[in-house]
Enzyme design. Structure first.
Site, mmCIF file in Angstrom:
data_model
loop_
_atom_site.group_PDB
_atom_site.id
_atom_site.type_symbol
_atom_site.label_atom_id
_atom_site.label_comp_id
_atom_site.label_asym_id
_atom_site.label_seq_id
_atom_site.Cartn_x
_atom_site.Cartn_y
_atom_site.Cartn_z
ATOM 1 N N ASP A 108 10.016 7.800 -4.908
ATOM 2 C CA ASP A 108 9.708 8.722 -4.021
ATOM 3 C C ASP A 108 9.423 9.889 -4.112
ATOM 4 O OD1 ASP A 108 10.831 10.034 -1.262
ATOM 5 O OD2 ASP A 108 10.932 11.620 -3.064
ATOM 6 N N TYR A 155 5.641 18.089 -6.173
ATOM 7 C CA TYR A 155 6.467 17.867 -7.294
ATOM 8 C C TYR A 155 5.626 18.423 -8.400
ATOM 9 C CZ TYR A 155 9.868 15.549 -3.949
ATOM 10 O OH TYR A 155 10.929 16.194 -3.374
ATOM 11 N N LYS A 181 4.986 12.767 0.418
ATOM 12 C CA LYS A 181 5.375 13.841 1.290
ATOM 13 C C LYS A 181 3.542 14.834 1.854
ATOM 14 C CE LYS A 181 10.414 13.055 -0.232
ATOM 15 N NZ LYS A 181 10.085 13.215 -1.499
ATOM 16 N N HIS A 240 7.129 17.049 5.086
ATOM 17 C CA HIS A 240 8.029 17.208 3.713
ATOM 18 C C HIS A 240 9.318 18.174 4.488
ATOM 19 C CE1 HIS A 240 9.083 17.902 -0.337
ATOM 20 N NE2 HIS A 240 9.844 17.880 -0.084
HETATM 21 P P1 NDP Z 1 19.749 13.959 -7.500
HETATM 22 O O1 NDP Z 1 20.839 14.519 -7.172
HETATM 23 O O2 NDP Z 1 19.387 12.779 -7.782
HETATM 24 O O3 NDP Z 1 20.248 14.606 -9.243
HETATM 25 C C1 NDP Z 1 19.365 14.495 -10.416
HETATM 26 C C2 NDP Z 1 19.329 15.009 -11.311
HETATM 27 O O4 NDP Z 1 21.086 15.298 -12.117
HETATM 28 C C3 NDP Z 1 18.826 15.174 -12.326
HETATM 29 O O5 NDP Z 1 18.264 16.101 -13.595
HETATM 30 C C4 NDP Z 1 19.528 14.505 -13.505
HETATM 31 O O6 NDP Z 1 19.075 14.275 -15.318
HETATM 32 C C5 NDP Z 1 20.800 14.530 -13.434
HETATM 33 N N1 NDP Z 1 21.489 13.387 -13.575
HETATM 34 C C6 NDP Z 1 21.759 12.325 -13.025
HETATM 35 N N2 NDP Z 1 23.065 12.005 -13.715
HETATM 36 C C7 NDP Z 1 23.823 12.683 -14.357
HETATM 37 C C8 NDP Z 1 25.343 12.761 -15.037
HETATM 38 N N3 NDP Z 1 26.083 11.592 -14.853
HETATM 39 N N4 NDP Z 1 25.751 13.639 -15.729
HETATM 40 C C9 NDP Z 1 24.835 15.079 -15.970
HETATM 41 N N5 NDP Z 1 23.641 15.193 -15.270
HETATM 42 C C10 NDP Z 1 23.182 14.034 -14.371
HETATM 43 O O7 NDP Z 1 18.416 15.103 -7.816
HETATM 44 P P2 NDP Z 1 17.238 15.738 -6.925
HETATM 45 O O8 NDP Z 1 17.368 17.310 -7.024
HETATM 46 O O9 NDP Z 1 16.410 15.144 -7.807
HETATM 47 O O10 NDP Z 1 16.235 14.316 -5.792
HETATM 48 C C11 NDP Z 1 16.554 13.177 -5.617
HETATM 49 C C12 NDP Z 1 15.127 12.799 -5.384
HETATM 50 O O11 NDP Z 1 15.258 13.429 -3.921
HETATM 51 C C13 NDP Z 1 14.026 14.478 -5.997
HETATM 52 O O12 NDP Z 1 13.850 13.867 -7.073
HETATM 53 C C14 NDP Z 1 13.301 13.990 -5.173
HETATM 54 O O13 NDP Z 1 12.286 12.323 -5.175
HETATM 55 C C15 NDP Z 1 13.874 13.710 -3.759
HETATM 56 N N6 NDP Z 1 14.271 15.259 -3.025
HETATM 57 C C16 NDP Z 1 13.491 15.672 -2.055
HETATM 58 C C17 NDP Z 1 13.978 16.688 -1.888
HETATM 59 C C18 NDP Z 1 13.169 17.075 0.193
HETATM 60 O O14 NDP Z 1 12.830 18.359 0.366
HETATM 61 N N7 NDP Z 1 12.674 15.885 0.807
HETATM 62 C C19 NDP Z 1 14.585 18.051 -1.812
HETATM 63 C C20 NDP Z 1 15.473 17.025 -3.211
HETATM 64 C C21 NDP Z 1 14.772 16.089 -3.850
HETATM 65 P P3 NDP Z 1 18.283 13.298 -16.294
HETATM 66 O O15 NDP Z 1 17.003 13.157 -15.695
HETATM 67 O O16 NDP Z 1 18.310 13.767 -17.168
HETATM 68 O O17 NDP Z 1 19.352 11.638 -15.804
#
Ligand code: NDP
Length: 318
Positions: free
Chosen positions: A53, A58, A87, A118
């Site tokens: 995704d 981004y 998006k 988006h």
């Molecule tokens: P997530 O909820 O997937 O969380 C990801 C973050 O949490 C990363 O920084 C990751 O760090 C950290 N993380 C994961 N597991 C742990 C843990 N156990 N302990 C501590 N930190 C942890 O976040 P997103 O907001 O990125 O959402 C996922 C995806 O959804 C996005 O990347 C995007 O593709 C999509 N999205 C779409 C939106 C829209 O408007 N359509 C808006 C927001 C997101 P690390 O990388 O170090 O593991």
């Protein structure tokens, strides 16, 4: 469904008959994590993910493109075995063809499996004001000031792309649509969206919105399943308890929570261990799903809340 133990092997079916992998890799990385996206994509695909995704805003599409190029050249995966979502950039919301073509170019692919609107809003395309080239660096401006935007009209522009370039766009959908926005769209859409991608997790269970989508044959994709930066949802006591019970990670509980309810999930990580953890599908019981859903009904918490969302009247804005 509970017989399948690998989340990455499960597919859901759109109303048009096309299929989508239930687990995808999120790629909304920031700062020094942008370059790490390349290794994250490779790790995910080697771990069995088939769904990536991304989005114009981004600034990771060119990095994903580098990873894909190497994986294709090394024969590790074929394009047709992947499902890639992008998006339309909100600053390009009124010119979706420019956005699509920029994304395809940076990703280094000929088509996207899914093209989403988006947000049901636009932001002022400031390069027009400043007279600069279309540049992603300028997309951050005006987060607070959505321009007047006819979201139905510009969904129709995405429908036009889908009709005009079937070789470039395989499915179309929306993101961040509340029930009210969807109701308006469904009255006029020629091609019903296959997906509505929304923030969804135990702290924001939004069962009424999910039901509205599924009742209308629209699949839901859950974004920010961990609660985004800092992963607050991984600290929910019940999530920790279930991870202990099933001898798994909180991350696998949080992804399985969605997949067990027929919702696609796109956790983001650049961490090899976390990327692999969520390929495990935990057979949560009906009672456990109900208890997780209740958390967000009693105290809803939204973690992705740009200022313009309040102006659009979305619920649970902090
Ligand atoms: P997530 O909820 O997937 O969380 C990801 C973050 O949490 C990363 O920084 C990751 O760090 C950290 N993380 C994961 N597991 C742990 C843990 N156990 N302990 C501590 N930190 C942890 O976040 P997103 O907001 O990125 O959402 C996922 C995806 O959804 C996005 O990347 C995007 O593709 C999509 N999205 C779409 C939106 C829209 O408007 N359509 C808006 C927001 C997101 P690390 O990388 O170090 O593991």
């Amino acid at each position: 469904m509970t017989e399948i133990k690998k989340a990455n092997e499960l597919y859901f079916t759109f109303h048009n008959g096309n299929k989508v992998p239930a687990l995808g890799l999120g790629t909304a990385n920031h700062g020094d994590k942008i370059p790490q996206t390349k290794e994250a994509v490779k790790t995910a695909i080697r771990a069995g993910y088939r769904h990536i995704d991304t989005a114009w805003v981004y600034e990771t599409e060119h990095i994903i493109g580098e990873a894909l190029k190497e994986l294709f050249e090394d024969g590790e995966i074929k394009r047709e075995d992947l499902f890639i979502t992008t998006k339309i950039g909100t600053p390009l919301a009124e010119t979706p063809e420019i956005s699509l073509n920029q994304s395809l170019k940076e990703l280094g692919i000929d088509y996207v499996d899914l093209l989403l609107q988006h947000w049901p809003t636009s932001r002022k395309p400031i390069w027009k004001v400043e007279g600069v080239e279309i540049d992603r660096k300028h997309n951050k401006a005006n987060n607070k000031n959505p321009v007047e935007y006819d979201f139905v009209k510009y969904y129709k522009a995405i429908e036009d792309l889908y009709e005009k370039y079937p070789e470039k766009v395989k499915n179309i959908g929306v993101s961040n649509y509340s029930t009210e926005f969807l109701e308006k769209l469904l009255k006029e859409a020629k091609h019903k969206p296959v997906i509505n991608q929304i923030e969804l997790h135990p702290n924001l269970s939004q069962r009424d919105l999910v039901k509205f989508n599924t009742d209308n044959g629209i699949l839901v994709t859950a974004y920010s399943p961990l609660g985004s930066s800092g992963a607050p949802n991984a600290k929910i006591p019940l999530v920790l308890e279930l991870a202990e019970k099933y001898k798994t990670s909180p991350n696998a509980i949080l992804s399985s929570y969605h997949i067990n309810q027929g919702v696609i999930v796109i956790p983001k990580s650049v961490n090899e261990e976390r990327i692999k953890q969520v390929t495990e599908l935990i057979p949560l019981t009906e009672e456990e799903l109900e208890a997780l859903n209740k958390i967000g009904e009693e105290n809803p918490q939204r973690f992705i809340a740009p200022e313009f969302g309040r102006k659009l009247g979305f619920k649970h804005w902090p």
